[in-house]
Design a protein around this motif. Sequence first.
Motif, PDB file in Angstrom:
ATOM      1  N   LEU A 184      -7.425   6.969  -4.479  1.00  0.00           N
ATOM      2  CA  LEU A 184      -7.906   5.792  -5.205  1.00  0.00           C
ATOM      3  C   LEU A 184      -7.204   4.527  -4.712  1.00  0.00           C
ATOM      4  CD1 LEU A 184      -8.104   7.246  -8.833  1.00  0.00           C
ATOM      5  CD2 LEU A 184     -10.012   6.695  -7.305  1.00  0.00           C
ATOM      6  N   VAL A 185      -5.900   4.637  -4.436  1.00  0.00           N
ATOM      7  CA  VAL A 185      -5.179   3.491  -3.870  1.00  0.00           C
ATOM      8  C   VAL A 185      -5.767   3.142  -2.507  1.00  0.00           C
ATOM      9  CG1 VAL A 185      -2.963   2.683  -2.990  1.00  0.00           C
ATOM     10  CG2 VAL A 185      -3.045   3.959  -5.129  1.00  0.00           C
ATOM     11  N   THR A 242       1.106   8.536  -6.799  1.00  0.00           N
ATOM     12  CA  THR A 242       1.258   9.984  -6.673  1.00  0.00           C
ATOM     13  C   THR A 242       2.201  10.514  -7.742  1.00  0.00           C
ATOM     14  OG1 THR A 242       0.855   9.965  -4.280  1.00  0.00           O
ATOM     15  CG2 THR A 242       2.085  11.834  -5.166  1.00  0.00           C
ATOM     16  N   ASP A 243       3.301   9.838  -7.929  1.00  0.00           N
ATOM     17  CA  ASP A 243       4.308  10.282  -8.894  1.00  0.00           C
ATOM     18  C   ASP A 243       3.819  10.104 -10.332  1.00  0.00           C
ATOM     19  OD1 ASP A 243       7.119  11.093  -9.551  1.00  0.00           O
ATOM     20  OD2 ASP A 243       7.138   9.102 -10.452  1.00  0.00           O
ATOM     21  N   VAL A 244       3.237   8.943 -10.634  1.00  0.00           N
ATOM     22  CA  VAL A 244       2.842   8.645 -12.016  1.00  0.00           C
ATOM     23  C   VAL A 244       1.698   9.531 -12.477  1.00  0.00           C
ATOM     24  CG1 VAL A 244       1.851   6.892 -13.532  1.00  0.00           C
ATOM     25  CG2 VAL A 244       3.698   6.270 -11.952  1.00  0.00           C
ATOM     26  N   GLU A 262     -10.970   5.939   7.046  1.00  0.00           N
ATOM     27  CA  GLU A 262      -9.761   6.629   7.494  1.00  0.00           C
ATOM     28  C   GLU A 262      -8.573   6.384   6.561  1.00  0.00           C
ATOM     29  OE1 GLU A 262      -9.488   2.530   9.178  1.00  0.00           O
ATOM     30  OE2 GLU A 262     -11.076   4.042   9.049  1.00  0.00           O
ATOM     31  N   ILE A 263      -8.595   5.276   5.847  1.00  0.00           N
ATOM     32  CA  ILE A 263      -7.483   4.971   4.958  1.00  0.00           C
ATOM     33  C   ILE A 263      -7.387   5.989   3.826  1.00  0.00           C
ATOM     34  CG2 ILE A 263      -8.754   3.452   3.392  1.00  0.00           C
ATOM     35  CD1 ILE A 263      -5.125   3.001   4.646  1.00  0.00           C
ATOM     36  N   LEU A 264      -8.505   6.618   3.470  1.00  0.00           N
ATOM     37  CA  LEU A 264      -8.478   7.638   2.420  1.00  0.00           C
ATOM     38  C   LEU A 264      -7.668   8.847   2.873  1.00  0.00           C
ATOM     39  CD1 LEU A 264     -12.210   7.554   1.226  1.00  0.00           C
ATOM     40  CD2 LEU A 264     -10.245   6.298   0.307  1.00  0.00           C
ATOM     41  N   TRP A 299       0.839  -1.215   0.000  1.00  0.00           N
ATOM     42  CA  TRP A 299       0.000   0.000   0.000  1.00  0.00           C
ATOM     43  C   TRP A 299       0.868   1.257   0.000  1.00  0.00           C
ATOM     44  CZ3 TRP A 299       0.313   3.280   4.288  1.00  0.00           C
ATOM     45  CH2 TRP A 299      -0.518   4.406   4.242  1.00  0.00           C
ATOM     46  N   LEU A 300       1.876   1.298   0.869  1.00  0.00           N
ATOM     47  CA  LEU A 300       2.747   2.466   0.951  1.00  0.00           C
ATOM     48  C   LEU A 300       3.444   2.711  -0.379  1.00  0.00           C
ATOM     49  CD1 LEU A 300       4.131   4.677   2.659  1.00  0.00           C
ATOM     50  CD2 LEU A 300       5.861   2.971   3.288  1.00  0.00           C
TER      51      LEU A 300
END
Length: 264
Positions: A180-181, A142-144, A194-196, A134-135
């Motif tokens: 989205l991830v 984020t980068d792509v 909370e994961i969002l 996940w990390l």
Amino acid sequence: MSASSEKFSDLAARMSSAAVMAVVGIGAVWAGGFWFMALLTVVCGALVWELVRMLGAGQNRALTMGALAAGSFLAVSLLPPGLGLPFILVPAMAGIALLSSNRTLYMVFAALIVISCYGLAILRVDFGFVWMLWLALVVIATDVLGYFAGRIFGGPKFWPRVSPKKTWSGTVAGWVAAALVGAAFMTVPGVGLEILGISVAISMASQMGDIAESAVKRKMGVKDSSNLIPGHGGVFDRFDGMLGASVFLLLIEQVVDFPPALIG
């Protein structure tokens, strides 16, 4: 060459290198143990080597400091908890004696590099493969998406004096990608909304790591941290986001209920 083609002139090299890095990185995370530690040792040494070179020291000095960082990471990882902690700061402190300029900048980044690599080793043991995945996916997404959105939509620059190519459209797209991830990992039992928020915060931290490295490169007048990775520059150019994300995660796991579900 058209303006559109110029925007993506480095895309083929970036995608090829990214694919190789993804296979190696995810494979090492999945395997854990020796393989993950070996990867982190190489990354830690390479990051400090590139940092010292960017700050204007010679190749021999850079190799010495990189080897010291790799050895210090292994020491703090293999020694009993607490006993090895001084080794986190050994490379940073050594910079006082071994470098003739930019000592403060070096000390801050060298300490963060070793802390980040050590933190990733601990997170893999404590959180397991799923949350390490996940990390990594949050940082990569984020980068792509930020890369493509910034080049497609353009618009106002994020911080032109530090990073001329970064735009607000790419920055915000990175947050969306992270969300989205996070949403995808809501399928894991015990995981809620909370994961969002955590995913978006991790995305922001990775972008801050990217900006911090860009500031160093701008200050020292260099384009890339090295030329080790075709289409990407150096290891630092690819790991800067993970540097910010992993340090931030080490902090927030103390104050939020994370991970919400532990899976090996």
